[in-house]
Write a protein that holds these residues in place. Sequence first.
Motif, mmCIF file in Angstrom:
data_model
loop_
_atom_site.group_PDB
_atom_site.id
_atom_site.type_symbol
_atom_site.label_atom_id
_atom_site.label_comp_id
_atom_site.label_asym_id
_atom_site.label_seq_id
_atom_site.Cartn_x
_atom_site.Cartn_y
_atom_site.Cartn_z
ATOM 1 N N THR A 300 0.753 -1.378 -0.204
ATOM 2 C CA THR A 300 -0.132 -0.100 -0.079
ATOM 3 C C THR A 300 0.948 1.212 -0.030
ATOM 4 O OG1 THR A 300 -0.101 -0.064 2.447
ATOM 5 C CG2 THR A 300 -2.050 -0.952 1.277
ATOM 6 N N LEU A 304 -2.795 3.963 0.257
ATOM 7 C CA LEU A 304 -2.797 4.515 1.666
ATOM 8 C C LEU A 304 -3.319 6.028 2.019
ATOM 9 C CD1 LEU A 304 -2.533 3.379 4.630
ATOM 10 C CD2 LEU A 304 -0.276 3.589 4.523
ATOM 11 N N MET A 341 4.972 5.437 11.102
ATOM 12 C CA MET A 341 3.899 4.611 10.847
ATOM 13 C C MET A 341 4.524 3.407 9.784
ATOM 14 S SD MET A 341 0.657 5.614 8.406
ATOM 15 C CE MET A 341 -0.131 6.751 9.978
ATOM 16 N N PRO A 343 3.278 0.974 7.168
ATOM 17 C CA PRO A 343 2.146 1.198 6.003
ATOM 18 C C PRO A 343 1.677 -0.288 5.558
ATOM 19 C CG PRO A 343 4.436 1.423 5.044
ATOM 20 C CD PRO A 343 4.757 1.024 6.460
ATOM 21 N N TYR A 344 1.876 -1.278 6.781
ATOM 22 C CA TYR A 344 1.381 -2.555 6.295
ATOM 23 C C TYR A 344 -0.184 -2.699 6.290
ATOM 24 C CZ TYR A 344 6.460 -3.110 7.263
ATOM 25 O OH TYR A 344 7.753 -2.932 7.411
ATOM 26 N N PHE A 345 -0.894 -1.658 5.731
ATOM 27 C CA PHE A 345 -2.354 -1.922 5.993
ATOM 28 C C PHE A 345 -3.058 -3.018 5.037
ATOM 29 C CE2 PHE A 345 -1.589 1.663 8.344
ATOM 30 C CZ PHE A 345 -2.579 2.475 8.654
ATOM 31 N N GLU A 348 2.156 -7.032 3.845
ATOM 32 C CA GLU A 348 3.316 -6.404 3.277
ATOM 33 C C GLU A 348 3.734 -7.430 2.212
ATOM 34 O OE1 GLU A 348 4.321 -4.046 1.411
ATOM 35 O OE2 GLU A 348 5.123 -2.818 2.862
ATOM 36 N N LYS A 358 0.624 -5.851 9.990
ATOM 37 C CA LYS A 358 -0.269 -4.915 10.327
ATOM 38 C C LYS A 358 0.186 -3.422 10.187
ATOM 39 C CE LYS A 358 -3.645 -7.923 11.327
ATOM 40 N NZ LYS A 358 -2.605 -9.248 11.178
ATOM 41 N N GLY A 359 -0.739 -2.626 9.885
ATOM 42 C CA GLY A 359 -0.427 -1.082 9.985
ATOM 43 C C GLY A 359 -0.255 -0.873 11.389
ATOM 44 N N LEU A 377 2.635 8.979 7.591
ATOM 45 C CA LEU A 377 2.211 8.335 6.671
ATOM 46 C C LEU A 377 3.296 8.331 5.459
ATOM 47 C CD1 LEU A 377 -1.421 7.673 5.498
ATOM 48 C CD2 LEU A 377 0.432 8.216 3.766
#
Length: 497
Positions: A300, A304, A341, A343-345, A348, A358-359, A377
């Motif tokens: 992401t 994101l 942050m 960014p592992y929404f 990954e 996880k984010g 971010l």
Amino acid sequence: MRHYLGIDIGTFESKGVIVDEKGRVVANASRPHKMLVPQPGWAEHRPKQDWWGDFTYICRRMLAESAIAPETIRAVGTSAIGPCMLPVDENGEALSNAALYGVDTRATKEIEELNAAIGPERILSLCGNALTSQSVGPKILWLKRNRPDIFAKAAKIVTSTTYLVQKLTGECVIDHYSAANFSPLYLIDKQAWSSELAPDIIEQERLPKIVWTTDIAGHVTAAAARATGLAKGTPVIAGTIDAASEALSVGVTRPGDMMVMYGSTIFTIMLSKERIADGRLWYAPWLFPGEHASMAGLATSGTLTHWFRDIAAREIDRGKAFAKLSREAEASPAGAKGLVMLPYFSGERTPIHDPDAKGMIFGLNLTHTRGDLYRALLEGIACGTTHIIDTYREIDEVPKKLLAVGGGTKNKVWSQATSDISGMAQTVCAKTVGASYGDAFLAALAVGDVRKKDIAAWNPEARRIVPSRSHRVTYARQYHIFRELYSRNRDLMAEPS
């Protein structure tokens, strides 16, 4: 006058250009679409609407608004997000939505089982890639197990560019660069499909014919001419995945050249003299015989920023929201007042290949503003990009030149933070159109009207983004925390929610 048409289908938007023989853009158009997330871990497009619908709309609009005679278009090049997994019938019509590239993680179970059955080392040795969410083979196996009725009806399993080319020409082909992502079904030494490693996934004849990117796949059919406005008989190249076209569009032509694509995801491609064999990265034959490419990508990035805009800037007009957020991020100091942050929404991809990642937003206090959050971010994505570059450093394959492209290059905080944290300068070319421009160049190359080196004249270098020394200490701390946050919380991330 000679013209070349290029159209690229992206994650959230499709773009097209018509280019003249000097590389000047004489027409362009775009059209947005949505990425569907029917459940966590899935990412889909609707091929008829999002791919072919966008292609025909953009093509007709460019021809109408430019008044360019279709007969002057010497060739058509197309690219699209990938690698995707799409079952089609004998006429090339989609039988379901398409499962997208590595952001779609539905085949985690199949990846584990194939690794156990074949062995990760053998897969890496013969396929050039470890099995990850980017691999199409496990997704085909997922389809076979979970949608047996659709699998049984499928004449072929294709990717996005194959689908478009088949709609244009009736021919079902795939380029080597895309095919290499079908692990464990493509062997790099043979450069061919093989059932040696996984004979039970799918028969080879149900996969597209493998060709090179600039091979003429076929010619525009009468039906496609009516749908697009193109002249019947116009040559259509096999095409490739969007990131590869984008890399060529900014002059990635020599070993050590690395593209950094600022798009819905960060994606990098580096050319190398020999094959790079490292399970943390991806490998594919490059667009031309005898050349090698090594790839990496975050799950992401631009995606994101869209998420943040939609939850944190709802009161701002959508057309003005990103500009406002960018100004607020610029007002925040480097390091975002200590915010870091992850960014592992969507899990990954490279280099950790962890669908359970996880984010995370670390370091919040009551003084932080929306601008601090948005800056954190962007800096988190820059840290993820640096993690990729550091992976190359660890195997003594340091990029010689970074060529930045994509909409994110216009975001000062994002692009500058990437150079500051990685310690590497980036070159931005005059045209940042991206993959569709590369498609047009590939089309011109296919019919012999240009040579590879001519891309430097078509798209010369315009500016450089140079690392700032004043932020070195701040970003060293931030990057250290970034790396530690994942390693210390990885086990917690994997626990069922």
